[in-house]
Design a protein around this motif. Sequence first.
Motif, short mmCIF file in Angstrom:
data_model
loop_
_atom_site.label_atom_id
_atom_site.label_comp_id
_atom_site.label_asym_id
_atom_site.label_seq_id
_atom_site.Cartn_x
_atom_site.Cartn_y
_atom_site.Cartn_z
N LEU A 122 0.84 -1.20 0.00
CA LEU A 122 0.00 0.00 0.00
C LEU A 122 0.87 1.25 0.00
O LEU A 122 1.78 1.38 0.83
N ILE A 123 0.58 2.15 -0.90
CA ILE A 123 1.26 3.44 -0.95
C ILE A 123 0.29 4.48 -0.41
O ILE A 123 -0.75 4.75 -1.02
N LEU A 124 0.63 5.01 0.77
CA LEU A 124 -0.11 6.12 1.37
C LEU A 124 0.79 7.34 1.31
O LEU A 124 1.96 7.28 1.71
N ARG A 125 0.28 8.44 0.81
CA ARG A 125 1.06 9.67 0.70
C ARG A 125 0.50 10.74 1.63
O ARG A 125 -0.72 10.82 1.83
N ASP A 126 1.40 11.56 2.15
CA ASP A 126 0.95 12.71 2.93
C ASP A 126 0.71 13.87 1.97
O ASP A 126 0.84 13.72 0.74
N GLY A 127 0.39 15.05 2.50
CA GLY A 127 0.09 16.22 1.67
C GLY A 127 1.25 16.68 0.83
O GLY A 127 1.05 17.39 -0.17
N ASP A 128 2.47 16.30 1.18
CA ASP A 128 3.66 16.68 0.41
C ASP A 128 4.09 15.61 -0.58
O ASP A 128 5.15 15.73 -1.20
N GLY A 129 3.31 14.53 -0.70
CA GLY A 129 3.64 13.46 -1.64
C GLY A 129 4.61 12.43 -1.10
O GLY A 129 5.01 11.51 -1.82
N ARG A 130 4.99 12.57 0.17
CA ARG A 130 5.89 11.58 0.76
C ARG A 130 5.13 10.28 1.00
O ARG A 130 3.91 10.28 1.14
N VAL A 131 5.86 9.18 1.08
CA VAL A 131 5.29 7.83 1.18
C VAL A 131 5.51 7.27 2.58
O VAL A 131 6.60 7.38 3.13
N LEU A 132 4.48 6.63 3.13
CA LEU A 132 4.55 6.02 4.45
C LEU A 132 5.36 4.73 4.40
O LEU A 132 5.09 3.84 3.59
N VAL A 133 6.35 4.62 5.29
CA VAL A 133 7.15 3.40 5.44
C VAL A 133 7.28 3.06 6.92
O VAL A 133 7.21 3.93 7.77
N GLY A 134 7.46 1.78 7.18
CA GLY A 134 7.64 1.32 8.55
C GLY A 134 8.91 0.50 8.67
O GLY A 134 9.31 -0.20 7.73
N GLU A 135 9.53 0.58 9.84
CA GLU A 135 10.75 -0.20 10.09
C GLU A 135 10.36 -1.60 10.55
O GLU A 135 9.74 -1.79 11.59
N ARG A 136 10.77 -2.60 9.77
CA ARG A 136 10.46 -4.00 10.06
C ARG A 136 11.26 -4.47 11.28
O ARG A 136 12.43 -4.12 11.42
N ARG A 137 10.62 -5.28 12.12
CA ARG A 137 11.35 -5.91 13.23
C ARG A 137 10.66 -7.20 13.63
O ARG A 137 9.46 -7.35 13.50
N ASN A 138 11.48 -8.14 14.09
CA ASN A 138 11.00 -9.44 14.58
C ASN A 138 10.20 -10.23 13.55
O ASN A 138 9.35 -11.04 13.91
N THR A 139 10.47 -10.02 12.26
CA THR A 139 9.74 -10.76 11.23
C THR A 139 10.55 -11.91 10.66
O THR A 139 9.99 -12.80 10.03
N GLY A 140 11.87 -11.85 10.84
CA GLY A 140 12.73 -12.88 10.27
C GLY A 140 13.16 -12.60 8.85
O GLY A 140 13.93 -13.35 8.26
N TRP A 141 12.67 -11.50 8.25
CA TRP A 141 13.07 -11.13 6.90
C TRP A 141 13.16 -9.61 6.82
O TRP A 141 12.20 -8.90 7.16
N ALA A 142 14.30 -9.10 6.42
CA ALA A 142 14.55 -7.66 6.20
C ALA A 142 14.33 -6.83 7.46
O ALA A 142 13.98 -5.65 7.38
N ASP A 143 14.53 -7.43 8.62
CA ASP A 143 14.39 -6.67 9.87
C ASP A 143 15.38 -5.51 9.88
O ASP A 143 16.53 -5.65 9.44
#
Length: 144
Positions: A12-33
């Motif tokens: 999912l691509i969610l953008r703020d009013g400036d066009g920036r994209v929401l990202v989250g830091e992965r943890r405890n998933t076993g892949w790309a933490d």
Amino acid sequence: MARYTSCVDLHLILRDGDGRVLVGERRNTGWADGQLGLPSGHLENGESATTGVAREAEEEVGVLVKPDALRLVHLMHHRTDSGRVALFFEARDWSGQITNQEPDKCAGWSFVDPADPSPQIVPYVAQALRQIASGEVYSEGGWS
């Protein structure tokens, strides 16, 4: 030869009013933490892709997205640990407050400029964001 099967990843691509994209830091998933990714998950049996993206939006970020408010912006056939098809949808309209609904899997959410993304972004997600920005609707990766 056996019939090919693939996991379907939903992003999912969610953008703020400036066009920036929401990202989250992965943890405890076993892949790309420790790396940054979009709100995402896997398509479940019996579920349409847009319904799955809307479900993931609520489960991970706490926002409501109607399936008909989603627009497919990129499809990627890529290989990480296995062959996958990744569908990237952009929400044209959403409601609610962004919250970290899965703190056991995510260290937190923030917005980044897709034109100058963090080097911590999962590589295939960074590739997809570049291609979305240039209007490319299909790509492949990791098959060398």
